[in-house]
Design a protein around this motif. Structure first.
Motif, short mmCIF file in Angstrom:
data_model
loop_
_atom_site.label_atom_id
_atom_site.label_comp_id
_atom_site.label_asym_id
_atom_site.label_seq_id
_atom_site.Cartn_x
_atom_site.Cartn_y
_atom_site.Cartn_z
N VAL A 62 111.50 -11.34 -8.65
CA VAL A 62 110.45 -10.64 -7.91
C VAL A 62 109.20 -11.49 -8.08
CG1 VAL A 62 108.93 -8.63 -7.96
CG2 VAL A 62 111.38 -8.33 -8.22
N VAL A 64 105.33 -12.17 -6.59
CA VAL A 64 104.24 -11.71 -5.74
C VAL A 64 103.22 -12.84 -5.63
CG1 VAL A 64 102.38 -10.03 -5.44
CG2 VAL A 64 104.57 -9.31 -6.38
N TYR A 66 99.89 -14.13 -3.48
CA TYR A 66 98.77 -13.74 -2.60
C TYR A 66 99.00 -12.33 -2.04
CZ TYR A 66 98.44 -18.84 -2.73
OH TYR A 66 98.40 -20.16 -3.15
N GLY A 67 99.55 -11.46 -2.87
CA GLY A 67 99.76 -10.07 -2.48
C GLY A 67 101.04 -9.81 -1.72
N ASN A 68 101.79 -10.85 -1.44
CA ASN A 68 103.05 -10.70 -0.69
C ASN A 68 104.25 -10.86 -1.60
OD1 ASN A 68 101.79 -10.51 1.95
ND2 ASN A 68 101.32 -12.68 1.72
N ILE A 128 101.01 -12.22 -14.98
CA ILE A 128 102.01 -11.66 -15.92
C ILE A 128 103.38 -12.13 -15.42
CG2 ILE A 128 103.16 -9.63 -16.84
CD1 ILE A 128 100.62 -8.09 -16.74
N ALA A 144 103.73 -12.38 -11.09
CA ALA A 144 102.68 -11.92 -10.19
C ALA A 144 101.34 -12.32 -10.78
CB ALA A 144 102.74 -10.40 -10.02
N ALA A 145 100.34 -12.44 -9.90
CA ALA A 145 99.01 -12.85 -10.36
C ALA A 145 97.94 -12.11 -9.58
CB ALA A 145 98.84 -14.35 -10.21
N ALA A 146 96.82 -11.88 -10.24
CA ALA A 146 95.67 -11.25 -9.59
C ALA A 146 94.51 -12.23 -9.63
CB ALA A 146 95.30 -9.95 -10.29
N PRO A 147 93.73 -12.32 -8.54
CA PRO A 147 92.62 -13.29 -8.52
C PRO A 147 91.51 -12.87 -9.47
CG PRO A 147 92.56 -11.90 -6.56
CD PRO A 147 93.79 -11.52 -7.31
N PRO B 65 93.34 -5.29 -10.52
CA PRO B 65 93.15 -6.09 -9.30
C PRO B 65 92.00 -7.10 -9.39
CG PRO B 65 93.47 -3.78 -8.74
CD PRO B 65 93.31 -3.85 -10.23
N THR B 104 108.55 -2.65 -8.40
CA THR B 104 107.50 -3.18 -7.53
C THR B 104 107.22 -2.15 -6.44
OG1 THR B 104 109.09 -4.25 -6.05
CG2 THR B 104 108.21 -5.56 -7.85
N ARG B 123 99.58 -4.47 -4.24
CA ARG B 123 100.96 -4.45 -4.71
C ARG B 123 100.98 -4.46 -6.23
NH1 ARG B 123 105.36 -5.52 -1.65
NH2 ARG B 123 104.07 -6.36 0.00
N VAL B 125 103.47 -4.80 -9.91
CA VAL B 125 104.74 -5.19 -10.54
C VAL B 125 104.69 -4.65 -11.96
CG1 VAL B 125 106.27 -7.06 -11.26
CG2 VAL B 125 104.89 -7.32 -9.19
N CYS B 140 101.97 -4.22 -16.63
CA CYS B 140 101.68 -3.82 -15.26
C CYS B 140 100.67 -4.80 -14.68
CB CYS B 140 101.12 -2.40 -15.21
SG CYS B 140 100.40 -1.97 -13.61
N LEU B 141 100.96 -5.32 -13.50
CA LEU B 141 99.98 -6.15 -12.82
C LEU B 141 99.73 -5.56 -11.44
CD1 LEU B 141 99.29 -9.85 -12.86
CD2 LEU B 141 99.56 -8.77 -10.62
N MET B 142 98.45 -5.43 -11.11
CA MET B 142 98.09 -4.92 -9.80
C MET B 142 97.29 -6.00 -9.09
SD MET B 142 96.95 -1.18 -11.08
CE MET B 142 96.87 -0.42 -9.48
N THR B 143 97.74 -6.35 -7.92
CA THR B 143 97.06 -7.39 -7.17
C THR B 143 96.60 -6.83 -5.83
OG1 THR B 143 97.22 -9.71 -6.48
CG2 THR B 143 99.17 -8.37 -6.13
N PRO B 144 95.43 -7.28 -5.36
CA PRO B 144 94.92 -6.74 -4.10
C PRO B 144 95.88 -7.03 -2.94
CG PRO B 144 93.25 -8.06 -5.21
CD PRO B 144 94.53 -8.29 -5.92
N ALA B 145 95.73 -6.29 -1.87
CA ALA B 145 96.55 -6.50 -0.67
C ALA B 145 96.39 -7.94 -0.19
CB ALA B 145 96.11 -5.53 0.42
N SER B 146 97.33 -8.38 0.65
CA SER B 146 97.43 -9.78 1.11
C SER B 146 96.10 -10.50 1.17
CB SER B 146 98.03 -9.83 2.51
OG SER B 146 99.29 -9.28 2.49
#
Lengths: 151, 147
Positions: A62, A64, A66-68, A128, A144-147, B65, B104, B123, B125, B140-146
């Protein structure tokens, strides 16, 4: 009587020590292996080395980006068809590894340098990654990564 | 003839075991989906710290996020500071890897924090571990929308 009990306690504690030391040694060895795999991923991507990446990614990965949500197949396909110079360059910064028996959680940051609208840009991310020990060794099952805010 | 019978029996046994395992996996996936709903939708909205304390592992870590890390204690403290929260989850999928599960999905958060309106979507994970028969969230990771 009290002295005897104290001596027995010391002997028991001494007997536990090697086991505890072995556990700590195992954990630090595993953490080092996971860190090495993280670097292998970055290097594999920069070399367009799909074979190396295929080995360290679980088939049910899984990812992720850029949010996709991106599958292993989609990710490897992109790496294959884009020349290394066009891929963003990743520089790993700090990372911490938590081991839970056969699962490892990596939390860290990295800098991404990419060319957007004609000029080079640098973006920082906090990620993470989850690794699991399977028959073939440690494989990545989630990433997954967050900016991070621009400093 | 005997060999054929034994082979047939073994094949039936294999199918039966595979079917039983698939059933167990489906059961575990349903548990994770239910925990996601209890944790995020209900417990966060209700500021139910007791439930959150039980669901989150002591070594739990979150990346929000904005790319900030939060420990379990920091997250629980933050939950107390939110005045109102509406949490919606969608498109959730669970992937099982033995005693580890990856969930997810899409999130939408609406509420008030520090007197200011809060609206975020993106989104997530989550990593869950089955510890002694009980699922706990470890990351838990939360990332902003596209982006």
């Amino acid at each position: 009587m009290r002295n005897a009990a104290f001596i027995v306690m010391v002997i028991l504690m001494a007997a536990e020590c090697p086991w505890l030391l072995a556990q700590q040694s195992d954990q630090s060895g595993t953490a080092a292996a996971i860190r090495a795999l993280e670097h292998e991923w970055v290097e594999g991507q920069s070399r367009n080395d799909n074979r190396a990446l295929d080995l360290i990614f679980d088939n049910a990965l899984v990812y992720v980006e850029y949010g996709n949500l991106v599958s292993k197949g989609e990710y490897l396909s992109r790496i294959k068809w884009i020349a290394g110079s066009q891929l963003s360059q990743i520089v790993m910064e700090d990372m911490s590894v938590r081991i839970f028996e056969r699962t490892a959680i990596v939390v860290g940051t990295y800098r991404e340098r990419f060319v957007g609208t004609g000029k080079a840009q640098v973006k920082r991310w906090r990620f993470i990654d989850t690794w699991i020990y399977k028959k073939s060794g440690w494989v990545l099952v989630a990433a997954a990564a967050a900016p991070m805010p621009q400093s | 003839m005997r060999a054929l019978t034994v082979t047939a029996l073994l094949v039936c046994l294999a199918f039966s075991m595979a079917s039983a395992q698939a059933g167990r996996d489906l059961n575990q996936e349903s548990k994770i989906l239910a925990l996601e709903r209890i944790e995020k939708v209900q417990a966060f909205a209700a500021r139910d710290l007791k439930t959150l304390d039980a669901i989150l592992d002591d070594a739990f870590v979150e990346v929000d996020p904005e790319g900030r890390t939060l420990t379990k204690a920091e997250l629980l403290a933050r939950v107390q500071m939110v005045e109102s929260l509406q949490y919606t989850l969608d498109a959730m999928v669970v992937r099982l890897h033995g005693d580890t599960a990856i969930a997810t999905g899409l999130y939408r958060i609406k509420g008030i924090e520090h007197g200011k309106p809060l609206l975020r979507r993106g989104r997530f994970v989550d990593t869950w571990l089955n510890k002694n028969g009980r699922w706990v969230a470890v990351a838990c990771l939360m990332t902003p929308a596209s982006q």
